[in-house]
Design a protein around this motif. Structure first.
Motif, PDB file in Angstrom:
ATOM      1  N   GLN A  69       0.813  -1.213   0.000  1.00  0.00           N
ATOM      2  CA  GLN A  69       0.000   0.000   0.000  1.00  0.00           C
ATOM      3  C   GLN A  69       0.849   1.268   0.000  1.00  0.00           C
ATOM      4  OE1 GLN A  69      -2.808   0.284   3.224  1.00  0.00           O
ATOM      5  NE2 GLN A  69      -3.327   2.401   2.751  1.00  0.00           N
ATOM      6  N   THR A 112      -4.965  -4.893  -4.239  1.00  0.00           N
ATOM      7  CA  THR A 112      -5.570  -6.010  -4.960  1.00  0.00           C
ATOM      8  C   THR A 112      -6.344  -5.550  -6.187  1.00  0.00           C
ATOM      9  OG1 THR A 112      -7.516  -5.918  -3.510  1.00  0.00           O
ATOM     10  CG2 THR A 112      -5.747  -7.468  -2.913  1.00  0.00           C
ATOM     11  N   GLU A 139      -5.911  -5.050   0.642  1.00  0.00           N
ATOM     12  CA  GLU A 139      -6.189  -6.158   1.550  1.00  0.00           C
ATOM     13  C   GLU A 139      -4.871  -6.697   2.078  1.00  0.00           C
ATOM     14  OE1 GLU A 139      -8.860 -10.232   1.712  1.00  0.00           O
ATOM     15  OE2 GLU A 139      -8.747  -9.090  -0.138  1.00  0.00           O
ATOM     16  N   ASP A 140      -4.768  -6.840   3.390  1.00  0.00           N
ATOM     17  CA  ASP A 140      -3.552  -7.335   4.040  1.00  0.00           C
ATOM     18  C   ASP A 140      -2.318  -6.538   3.633  1.00  0.00           C
ATOM     19  OD1 ASP A 140      -4.999  -9.342   5.394  1.00  0.00           O
ATOM     20  OD2 ASP A 140      -4.802 -10.706   3.686  1.00  0.00           O
ATOM     21  N   GLY A 141      -2.489  -5.225   3.457  1.00  0.00           N
ATOM     22  CA  GLY A 141      -1.356  -4.347   3.169  1.00  0.00           C
ATOM     23  C   GLY A 141      -0.923  -4.288   1.718  1.00  0.00           C
ATOM     24  N   SER A 142      -1.623  -5.005   0.821  1.00  0.00           N
ATOM     25  CA  SER A 142      -1.260  -5.019  -0.605  1.00  0.00           C
ATOM     26  C   SER A 142      -2.430  -4.569  -1.471  1.00  0.00           C
ATOM     27  CB  SER A 142      -0.841  -6.414  -1.056  1.00  0.00           C
ATOM     28  OG  SER A 142       0.336  -6.800  -0.404  1.00  0.00           O
TER      29      SER A 142
END
Length: 71
Positions: A23, A66, A61-64
């Motif tokens: 992110q 998507t 999502e989860d720092g990445s």
């Protein structure tokens, strides 16, 4: 749905290039490439659908990242 207008305020940059990036790295890269507004959202976030030229949206999502799209 109406077609996405071409805005003179948008950088010539492919939103798909941000998918898979962390992110913070994606946000920094987007600003460096000239996006005036960068918006990171949680999956399924409720947002308005108005088109804002120069804005790049990220679903994170989860720092990445998507998903990434203009407006």
């Amino acid at each position: 749905m109406a077609p996405v207008p071409n805005s003179p305020f948008e950088p010539d940059d492919d939103p798909e290039a941000y998918v898979g990036l962390a992110q913070q790295a994606a946000e920094e890269r987007a600003r460096a490439h000239g996006w005036t507004t960068v918006r990171s959202l949680a999956p399924g976030a409720i947002i308005t659908m108005e088109y804002l030229g120069g804005r790049l949206n990220f679903e994170v999502e989860d720092g990445s990242v998507t998903r990434s799209w203009k407006g």
